[in-house]
Design a protein around this motif. Structure first.
Motif, PDB file in Angstrom:
ATOM      1  N   UNK A 174      55.717  49.159  41.796  1.00  0.00           N
ATOM      2  CA  UNK A 174      56.426  47.882  41.747  1.00  0.00           C
ATOM      3  C   UNK A 174      55.500  46.773  41.253  1.00  0.00           C
ATOM      4  N   UNK A 175      56.088  45.626  41.003  1.00  0.00           N
ATOM      5  CA  UNK A 175      55.322  44.513  40.435  1.00  0.00           C
ATOM      6  C   UNK A 175      54.307  43.954  41.436  1.00  0.00           C
ATOM      7  N   UNK A 176      54.618  44.013  42.714  1.00  0.00           N
ATOM      8  CA  UNK A 176      53.670  43.498  43.711  1.00  0.00           C
ATOM      9  C   UNK A 176      52.390  44.325  43.735  1.00  0.00           C
ATOM     10  N   UNK A 177      52.531  45.646  43.747  1.00  0.00           N
ATOM     11  CA  UNK A 177      51.344  46.512  43.713  1.00  0.00           C
ATOM     12  C   UNK A 177      50.565  46.306  42.426  1.00  0.00           C
ATOM     13  N   UNK A 178      51.300  46.107  41.339  1.00  0.00           N
ATOM     14  CA  UNK A 178      50.622  45.875  40.061  1.00  0.00           C
ATOM     15  C   UNK A 178      49.875  44.544  40.067  1.00  0.00           C
ATOM     16  N   UNK A 179      50.445  43.521  40.690  1.00  0.00           N
ATOM     17  CA  UNK A 179      49.768  42.222  40.770  1.00  0.00           C
ATOM     18  C   UNK A 179      48.514  42.307  41.631  1.00  0.00           C
ATOM     19  N   UNK A 180      48.578  43.023  42.751  1.00  0.00           N
ATOM     20  CA  UNK A 180      47.390  43.193  43.594  1.00  0.00           C
ATOM     21  C   UNK A 180      46.298  43.949  42.852  1.00  0.00           C
ATOM     22  N   UNK A 181      46.670  44.991  42.162  1.00  0.00           N
ATOM     23  CA  UNK A 181      45.682  45.756  41.406  1.00  0.00           C
ATOM     24  C   UNK A 181      45.071  44.911  40.286  1.00  0.00           C
ATOM     25  N   UNK A 182      45.870  44.048  39.679  1.00  0.00           N
ATOM     26  CA  UNK A 182      45.330  43.168  38.639  1.00  0.00           C
ATOM     27  C   UNK A 182      44.350  42.157  39.228  1.00  0.00           C
ATOM     28  N   UNK A 183      44.638  41.634  40.412  1.00  0.00           N
ATOM     29  CA  UNK A 183      43.736  40.690  41.065  1.00  0.00           C
ATOM     30  C   UNK A 183      42.408  41.370  41.422  1.00  0.00           C
ATOM     31  N   UNK A 184      42.470  42.588  41.932  1.00  0.00           N
ATOM     32  CA  UNK A 184      41.243  43.337  42.248  1.00  0.00           C
ATOM     33  C   UNK A 184      40.432  43.620  40.987  1.00  0.00           C
ATOM     34  N   UNK A 185      41.108  43.934  39.907  1.00  0.00           N
ATOM     35  CA  UNK A 185      40.399  44.163  38.647  1.00  0.00           C
ATOM     36  C   UNK A 185      39.722  42.896  38.158  1.00  0.00           C
ATOM     37  N   UNK A 186      40.391  41.753  38.272  1.00  0.00           N
ATOM     38  CA  UNK A 186      39.790  40.491  37.825  1.00  0.00           C
ATOM     39  C   UNK A 186      38.558  40.136  38.660  1.00  0.00           C
ATOM     40  N   UNK A 187      38.627  40.375  39.982  1.00  0.00           N
ATOM     41  CA  UNK A 187      37.461  40.118  40.842  1.00  0.00           C
ATOM     42  C   UNK A 187      36.299  41.035  40.480  1.00  0.00           C
ATOM     43  N   UNK A 188      36.611  42.257  40.191  1.00  0.00           N
ATOM     44  CA  UNK A 188      35.552  43.213  39.801  1.00  0.00           C
ATOM     45  C   UNK A 188      34.886  42.772  38.489  1.00  0.00           C
ATOM     46  N   UNK A 189      35.695  42.375  37.516  1.00  0.00           N
ATOM     47  CA  UNK A 189      35.132  41.912  36.253  1.00  0.00           C
ATOM     48  C   UNK A 189      34.313  40.635  36.439  1.00  0.00           C
ATOM     49  N   UNK A 232      43.488  52.846  47.293  1.00  0.00           N
ATOM     50  CA  UNK A 232      44.396  52.059  46.473  1.00  0.00           C
ATOM     51  C   UNK A 232      44.176  52.371  44.996  1.00  0.00           C
ATOM     52  N   UNK A 233      45.236  52.589  44.263  1.00  0.00           N
ATOM     53  CA  UNK A 233      45.068  52.853  42.832  1.00  0.00           C
ATOM     54  C   UNK A 233      44.642  51.594  42.091  1.00  0.00           C
ATOM     55  N   UNK A 234      43.909  51.787  41.063  1.00  0.00           N
ATOM     56  CA  UNK A 234      43.477  50.665  40.251  1.00  0.00           C
ATOM     57  C   UNK A 234      44.605  50.213  39.328  1.00  0.00           C
ATOM     58  N   UNK A 235      44.347  49.086  38.689  1.00  0.00           N
ATOM     59  CA  UNK A 235      45.344  48.563  37.756  1.00  0.00           C
ATOM     60  C   UNK A 235      45.581  49.542  36.613  1.00  0.00           C
ATOM     61  N   UNK A 236      44.505  50.149  36.120  1.00  0.00           N
ATOM     62  CA  UNK A 236      44.640  51.125  35.040  1.00  0.00           C
ATOM     63  C   UNK A 236      45.419  52.360  35.504  1.00  0.00           C
ATOM     64  N   UNK A 237      45.175  52.771  36.741  1.00  0.00           N
ATOM     65  CA  UNK A 237      45.916  53.929  37.276  1.00  0.00           C
ATOM     66  C   UNK A 237      47.414  53.646  37.333  1.00  0.00           C
ATOM     67  N   UNK A 238      47.786  52.465  37.754  1.00  0.00           N
ATOM     68  CA  UNK A 238      49.203  52.122  37.837  1.00  0.00           C
ATOM     69  C   UNK A 238      49.850  52.053  36.455  1.00  0.00           C
ATOM     70  N   UNK A 239      49.128  51.489  35.508  1.00  0.00           N
ATOM     71  CA  UNK A 239      49.662  51.421  34.139  1.00  0.00           C
ATOM     72  C   UNK A 239      49.851  52.822  33.566  1.00  0.00           C
TER      73      UNK A 239
END
Length: 285
Positions: free
Chosen positions: A107-122, A170-177
């Motif tokens: 869902x979009x919520x899980x995708x948004x959380x994964x995107x936020x975690x990816x941005x923090x990592x970067x 938790x799956x990463x943003x890339x995993x969800x995509x």
């Protein structure tokens, strides 16, 4: 003279008036044997035409037989059409509901959380790299630059998939995509298998007589693409596949109704003794 008149009147009682007027006695009537014989009666009976009752009883029998022939022909044509419709749309029974419904769709919520975690990592990796570069130019002490280098290496290692699974599930943003793309690809392959070369959606549109929902305007574009044989190519979003799933569910309901009508017609033909109508469907090659 009186006696003659009395005699004449007595004999005139049995004499026809015409002969009395003519003054002649009546001739004796002798029946002819040729006209009264048995052969004459047989000949006359053969020449007598059929009565109206006999003609009227024969006419309804012919009309009833003709109506039965028409009814049998109509039933045979209807059963043939139903049999053809069942053969053309039988792939609707192969539909995989779980594959087309995509219940595990991220869902979009899980995708948004994964995107936020990816941005923090970067961001963390960029800060560590900036500290290390500042140490190389002399703006910060060497130990700070070394700490930045070590932190940057650790942060980069945490982004590696098999290391990341050690400390989080938790799956990463890339995993969800990638999961979304894989589910879309599997669903489109399944649709291509169902559609075949003839187009299942287009053929199932003929069952709208048994389910009026198949005539809805939202299915018109999909039916047109199915007729052209390019429908799987245009199913690029989840919404498209869900619309296809809804159509397949309605088509499945219509298919069940067609089966019921076909079996009832087949049983009726068996009861009436119409062997041609009640013939079993031909095996598919």
């Amino acid at each position: 003279m009186a006696e003659d008149a009395a005699t004449t009147l007595a004999s005139g009682a049995d004499t026809p008036p015409a002969q009395l007027r003519a003054g002649r006695p009546a001739d004796p009537v002798v029946p002819e044997q040729g006209e009264r014989g048995e052969g004459t009666e047989t000949t006359l009976s053969e020449k007598v035409p059929a009565t109206d009752g006999e003609q009227s009883s024969a006419q309804p029998d012919a009309d009833e037989e003709g109506e039965l022939d028409v009814e049998q022909s109509r039933a045979q044509s209807e059963q043939r059409n139903l049999r053809l419709l069942l053969r053309q749309c039988d792939r609707v029974l192969l539909m995989d509901f779980e594959l087309l419904s995509m219940s595990d769709w991220p869902d979009n919520y899980s995708l948004a959380q994964a995107r936020r975690s990816r941005d923090l990592w970067l961001l963390s990796a960029l800060v560590a790299a900036a500290v290390f570069l500042c140490g190389l130019t002399g703006f910060v002490p060497a130990w700070v630059a070394g700490g930045g280098f070590g932190g940057g290496v650790i942060i980069l290692l945490l982004g590696v998939p098999f290391i990341r699974r050690i400390y989080t599930n938790k799956p990463s943003y890339l995993d969800l995509i990638l999961q979304r793309q894989r589910m879309l690809s599997d669903a489109r392959k399944h649709v291509a298998h169902l559609e075949g070369d003839d187009g299942l959606v287009w053929q199932c549109a003929r069952m709208a007589r048994y389910n009026a929902s198949l005539r809805h305007s939202r299915f018109s574009d999909m039916i047109r693409l199915s007729e052209q044989g390019v429908l799987p190519r245009y199913l690029t979003k989840r919404e498209h596949l869900r619309l296809y799933l809804i159509y397949m569910l309605e088509a499945e309901r219509a298919y069940s109704e067609v089966q019921q009508v076909f079996f009832e017609g087949n049983q009726l033909a068996i009861d009436k003794g119409w062997q041609d109508v009640a013939a079993a469907p031909e095996p598919r090659t």
